[in-house]
Design an enzyme around this catalytic site. Structure first.
Site, PDB file in Angstrom:
ATOM      1  N   LYS A 215       0.841  -1.212   0.000  1.00  5.08           N
ATOM      2  CA  LYS A 215       0.000   0.000   0.000  1.00  5.08           C
ATOM      3  C   LYS A 215       0.869   1.252   0.000  1.00  5.08           C
ATOM      4  CE  LYS A 215      -3.811  -2.367   2.283  1.00  5.08           C
ATOM      5  NZ  LYS A 215      -4.524  -2.698   3.527  1.00  5.08           N
TER       6      LYS A 215
ATOM      7  N   GLN B  21      -4.272  -1.498   9.726  1.00  3.70           N
ATOM      8  CA  GLN B  21      -4.269  -2.817   9.103  1.00  3.70           C
ATOM      9  C   GLN B  21      -4.904  -3.835  10.049  1.00  3.70           C
ATOM     10  OE1 GLN B  21      -3.511  -3.395   5.978  1.00  3.70           O
ATOM     11  NE2 GLN B  21      -3.661  -5.617   6.002  1.00  3.70           N
TER      12      GLN B  21
ATOM     13  N   ASP C  32     -10.670   2.954   4.187  1.00  2.00           N
ATOM     14  CA  ASP C  32     -11.176   1.577   4.059  1.00  2.00           C
ATOM     15  C   ASP C  32     -12.691   1.541   3.856  1.00  2.00           C
ATOM     16  OD1 ASP C  32      -9.138  -0.391   4.211  1.00  2.00           O
ATOM     17  OD2 ASP C  32      -8.877   0.010   6.349  1.00  2.00           O
TER      18      ASP C  32
HETATM   19  N1  GUN Z   1      -6.604  -6.627   6.247  1.00  4.52           N
HETATM   20  C1  GUN Z   1      -6.892  -7.335   5.128  1.00  4.52           C
HETATM   21  N2  GUN Z   1      -7.499  -6.552   4.216  1.00  4.52           N
HETATM   22  C2  GUN Z   1      -7.609  -5.320   4.758  1.00  4.52           C
HETATM   23  C3  GUN Z   1      -8.132  -4.092   4.291  1.00  4.52           C
HETATM   24  O1  GUN Z   1      -8.662  -3.965   3.182  1.00  4.52           O
HETATM   25  N3  GUN Z   1      -8.034  -3.041   5.151  1.00  4.52           N
HETATM   26  C4  GUN Z   1      -7.483  -3.158   6.384  1.00  4.52           C
HETATM   27  N4  GUN Z   1      -7.457  -2.068   7.147  1.00  4.52           N
HETATM   28  N5  GUN Z   1      -6.983  -4.292   6.843  1.00  4.52           N
HETATM   29  C5  GUN Z   1      -7.053  -5.364   6.031  1.00  4.52           C
END
Ligand code: GUN
Length: 284
Positions: free
Chosen positions: A53, A97, A120
């Site tokens: 990311k 995350q 998100d």
């Molecule tokens: N863990 C796995 N996928 C995601 C996501 O799309 N966002 C976040 N914050 N954590 C994750």
């Protein structure tokens, strides 16, 4: 012409457009969108996701800050860290995350993020707005799926769509987005009894259950659009929820695994960061 929707190619296009937009924003606002990512602990899979990311942000010309916290951080300390980012005018997007360690309440973490910086789209207000058909930040994977569907140029209105899986991250929000586009939506899950019957009636299937090859050729209506959200490790291979090789020739369009929905998620996260940037900068 291939009937395979390449998330890899489509996501490149999105990233290119995001990069161009970031340049324009820099000229207009004198700054670029800034995403702050919090990672608690050192789970290798989570670390590799947040690194991807961060890299995507930087490549698009955005600012990205990775805040790493020890697994021993208390819930209160983590909530304080989020509050700091909420109040920081230089931060436009916040992502914690998931999963967080068991001693931390995930809901409290999601609720603590300012919904205007919630890249998100997991905050209850963003989910409520999505369900109400109001403007909201949409979760990245479902939004990316809608971009893939749009790329087929097939009109979704009036089509029957089956979503297999009811998670808060994929199943429920993608069902709402399909409904917003006037599809007739059914949500199936582990207790659904007549899955094959439902699948055979569906113009669109979104498989998001995490079970390898669970959507088989005999479940698919000829000419259907198949979106595979599954990422399952079988031996040393990644496979989706759909038996790709056998379903491919029956479907009008199908997404591969890997190289399908996966790459769309990060590209869409960049789009969301532009959205939160605009909200933050114009709301001041
Ligand atoms: N863990 C796995 N996928 C995601 C996501 O799309 N966002 C976040 N914050 N954590 C994750």
């Amino acid at each position: 012409m291939s009937n395979v929707i390449s998330g890899k190619e489509l996501s490149k296009e999105i990233r290119k457009n995001v990069k161009k937009r970031v340049e324009e924003l820099k000229n207009e606002y004198g700054k670029s969108p800034h995403l702050a990512v919090i990672l608690v602990g050192d789970d290798p899979a989570s670390l590799s996701y947040v690194t991807a990311k961060e890299r995507a942000c930087l490549r698009a010309g955005m600012k990205s800050t990775l805040i790493r916290k020890e697994i021993s951080i208390t819930e209160t300390e983590l909530l304080q860290e989020i509050e700091k980012l909420n109040n920081d005018n230089g931060v436009h997007g916040i992502l914690v995350q998931l999963p967080v360690p068991k001693h931390i309440n995930t809901n409290k973490v999601i609720d603590a993020i300012d919904y205007r910086k919630d890249v998100d789209g997991f905050h209850p207000l963003n989910i409520a707005y999505l369900h109400m058909g109001r403007k909201a930040i949409y979760p990245a994977t479902p939004k990316g799926i809608m971009t893939m569907l749009a790329s087929t140029k097939v009109d979704i209105e009036g089509k029957s769509a089956l979503v297999i899986g009811r998670s808060n991250i994929v199943g429920k929000p993608v069902a709402m987005l399909l409904l917003k586009e006037n599809a007739t939506v059914t949500i199936a899950h582990s207790r659904t009894r007549n899955l094959k019957e439902l699948a055979l009636q569906s113009d669109i299937i979104v498989a998001a259950v995490g079970r390898p090859n669970m959507v088989t050729e005999d479940m698919v209506k000829p000419g259907a659009i198949i979106i595979d959200v599954g990422v399952n490790r079988v031996g040393d291979k990644l496979v989706g929820d759909v038996d790709f090789d056998n379903v491919k020739d029956k479907a009008a369009f199908i997404t591969p695994v890997p190289g399908g929905v996966g790459p769309m998620t990060i590209a869409t996260l960049l789009e969301n960061t532009i959205e939160t940037f605009l909200v933050c900068e114009n709301d001041k």
